[in-house]
Motif scaffolding. Structure first.
Motif, PDB file in Angstrom:
ATOM      1  N   TRP A   1    -136.142  10.338   2.996  1.00 23.04           N
ATOM      2  CA  TRP A   1    -135.362  10.999   4.047  1.00 23.04           C
ATOM      3  C   TRP A   1    -136.231  11.205   5.295  1.00 23.04           C
ATOM      4  CZ3 TRP A   1    -136.431  15.929   6.074  1.00 23.04           C
ATOM      5  CH2 TRP A   1    -135.522  16.359   7.049  1.00 23.04           C
TER       6      TRP A   1
ATOM      7  N   ARG B   1    -135.545   9.881   9.125  1.00 23.59           N
ATOM      8  CA  ARG B   1    -135.424  10.765  10.297  1.00 23.59           C
ATOM      9  C   ARG B   1    -136.432  10.365  11.371  1.00 23.59           C
ATOM     10  NH1 ARG B   1    -131.247  14.927  10.563  1.00 23.59           N
ATOM     11  NH2 ARG B   1    -132.401  15.509  12.399  1.00 23.59           N
TER      12      ARG B   1
ATOM     13  N   ARG C   1    -125.375  21.184   0.978  1.00 25.36           N
ATOM     14  CA  ARG C   1    -126.826  21.204   0.708  1.00 25.36           C
ATOM     15  C   ARG C   1    -127.020  21.806  -0.674  1.00 25.36           C
ATOM     16  NH1 ARG C   1    -129.408  22.330   5.894  1.00 25.36           N
ATOM     17  NH2 ARG C   1    -128.027  21.496   7.488  1.00 25.36           N
TER      18      ARG C   1
ATOM     19  N   PHE D   1    -126.925  22.634  11.305  1.00 29.11           N
ATOM     20  CA  PHE D   1    -128.077  23.527  11.465  1.00 29.11           C
ATOM     21  C   PHE D   1    -129.319  22.966  10.780  1.00 29.11           C
ATOM     22  CE2 PHE D   1    -124.394  26.248  11.701  1.00 29.11           C
ATOM     23  CZ  PHE D   1    -124.737  27.219  12.629  1.00 29.11           C
TER      24      PHE D   1
ATOM     25  N   ARG E   1    -131.400  19.286   8.534  1.00 24.37           N
ATOM     26  CA  ARG E   1    -130.414  18.221   8.310  1.00 24.37           C
ATOM     27  C   ARG E   1    -129.392  18.145   9.436  1.00 24.37           C
ATOM     28  NH1 ARG E   1    -131.511  15.900   3.033  1.00 24.37           N
ATOM     29  NH2 ARG E   1    -130.207  14.228   3.844  1.00 24.37           N
TER      30      ARG E   1
ATOM     31  N   CYS F   1    -127.462  17.104  12.863  1.00 27.07           N
ATOM     32  CA  CYS F   1    -127.151  15.741  13.288  1.00 27.07           C
ATOM     33  C   CYS F   1    -128.193  15.178  14.269  1.00 27.07           C
ATOM     34  CB  CYS F   1    -125.781  15.763  13.961  1.00 27.07           C
ATOM     35  SG  CYS F   1    -125.305  14.160  14.588  1.00 27.07           S
TER      36      CYS F   1
END
Ligand code: HEM
Length: 439
Positions: free
Chosen positions: A57, A61, A299, A361, A364, A366
């Motif tokens: 992940w 990002r 989540r 928030f 994670r 956007c």
């Protein structure tokens, strides 16, 4: 709010204050995502939004940040303006999807020229297969009885196998084909700038990984941008059209502001944004009134926590209720009404802190928010400057009243509604046609 459903523990966050404390100040504990084996089975586990918190992940990002951070997003403004002008032209003829054109240009430097486009139709097919195969019931069943995925397609109940196999194979093409296009363009020396080109080219972080692992991550990131950035943006623009049909008085007021600030000699551009507070309020209200993602992907807590004396165990599913936050009566009186005044001071300036939390928030949230913000704002201001949106008419010429109705699910869209779209004036039509010839 705490609840248990089918043996799973949930907390639902309805207030911004709680969301800030838990999802932002204690962000790491709330950054993980529950694993759904059905996503892997259907080949859809490439999407950044479904990855568990961890190295893969983080790598996604990092790569997304190269193309979507605020400064990088600003570089897309001329392209977004051009795509919006094409969109205006098409609205006079037949509508196409603006958001798809923008994300394809950003991800792959590729021009979508028709609704029959080979890459776009492939993604549509993928989503069709996925939605056909993955219902909430099947996902839950598969979590409870993982052996079901191994039942062969010829056996009753073997539908999982057949649909999942087709879906995996289309997902593979969605990952590979557009990147192959960029490689061929690069080899021919003619490629335009794009996120994938940047990442395949001189971006140095690829040295951190093996070549094939790195390339697979680039493919996943490209496909995430493509699949995650279209329907969301598209839906907000549809909500804007719906609001304009329902509220002609808002449309008139916004157009008066535009006529005063921009005049009728040119089309608006990004440099006008600061001078158009009422239109900014229309944009913010469009996002607030009907949030496109009312409850983002869940989540899961990765450690236990205590909040205000309440114990939150590890492994609890956390849902953020963006809908409730956007419809908080204390912040937004009469929250179900579309009122740009929710964001304006009595003297007409934009109020601080009324932007809705529609991009989520914490860690994670956007990564496409700057890009989406620009796409939606420039679409709204350009439509208002040039077109008149009104009620549709039936075959006898009577106006059709619209009762707003929305799809359900993770991403919410207005259901089809009748409307009329025509140039505001002969001059507006001339400006649209002239802009397309210039670009
Ligand atoms: C109006 C348009 C958009 C809306 C309303 C929207 C909304 C959201 C929301 C609510 C989340 C989850 C946040 C959370 O869990 O707190 C999210 C995640 C994400 N969005 Fe968007 N989005 C939009 C446009 C875009 C665009 C244009 C892109 C890409 C170009 C994008 C890429 C992503 C990705 C990759 C994630 C997953 C992030 C992660 O899990 O780390 N989105 N978006």
């Amino acid at each position: 709010m705490y609840s248990t459903i089918l043996g799973h523990e949930f907390i639902i966050i309805n207030s911004e204050e709680v969301a800030h404390t838990l999802l932002e100040q204690r962000s790491v504990a709330y950054a993980d995502k529950p694993f759904f084996s059905i996503m892997k089975l259907y080949g859809m586990d490439f999407n950044t939004g479904s990855l568990p918190y961890g190295d893969r992940w983080r790598q996604h990002r990092k790569l997304l940040h190269v193309g979507l951070k605020k400064e990088a997003s600003r570089e897309y403004q001329p392209m977004q303006l051009q795509k919006v002008h094409q969109f205006l032209q098409n609205l006079i003829g037949s509508p196409t999807q603006l958001s798809t054109a923008i994300v394809m240009a950003i991800a792959y430097g590729y021009d979508v020229t028709s609704v029959e486009d080979r890459f776009v139709t492939k993604v549509e097919h993928l989503l069709e297969l996925f939605l056909q195969g993955v219902t909430l019931g099947r996902a839950a069943l598969l979590e409870a009885m993982p052996f079901l995925q191994y039942i062969p397609s010829w056996f009753p109940g073997g539908i999982y196998d057949r649909l999942a196999r087709d879906c995996r194979s289309v997902a593979r093409e969605v990952l590979d084909d557009p990147v192959q296009y960029v490689k061929e363009e690069m080899a021919g020396g003619t490629t335009r700038q794009s996120l994938v080109k940047k990442l395949l080219g001189k971006y140095t972080d690829k040295d951190d990984m093996g070549t094939s692992e790195y390339e697979e991550t680039v493919k996943e990131v490209g496909a995430t941008v493509f699949t995650g950035g279209t329907e969301t943006t598209n839906s907000v623009i549809q909500v804007f059209f719906l609001a304009m049909v329902l509220h002609p008085e808002v449309q008139i007021k916004a157009q008066e502001e535009l006529d005063k600030v921009v005049g009728d000699g040119r089309l608006p551009d990004f440099s006008d944004r600061e001078k158009l507070p009422y239109i900014e309020a229309v944009y913010l209200e469009t996002r607030r009134w009907r949030p496109t993602v009312p409850i983002p992907h869940p989540r899961i807590t990765s450690t236990s926590d205590v909040y205000n004396g309440y114990y939150i165990p590890k492994g609890v599913i956390v849902l953020t209720n963006v809908w409730a936050m956007s419809h908080n009566e204390t912040r937004f009186p009469d929250p179900t009404s579309f009122k740009p005044e929710h964001h304006l001071s009595p003297t007409g300036e934009i109020l601080e802190g009324t932007a809705p939390h529609t991009f989520g928030f914490g860690l994670r949230q956007c990564p496409g928010k700057h890009l989406a913000d620009q796409s939606i704002w420039i679409a709204i201001v350009s439509v208002l400057a040039t077109l008149r949106i009104g009620k549709g008419k039936d075959s006898t010429g009577c106006e059709i009243n619209v009762k707003p109705d929305f799809t359900s699910g993770m991403e919410v869209h207005p259901k089809p509604f009748a409307c009329s779209i025509e140039p505001r004036s002969a001059n507006a039509e001339r400006l649209i046609r002239a802009s397309n010839k210039r670009e």
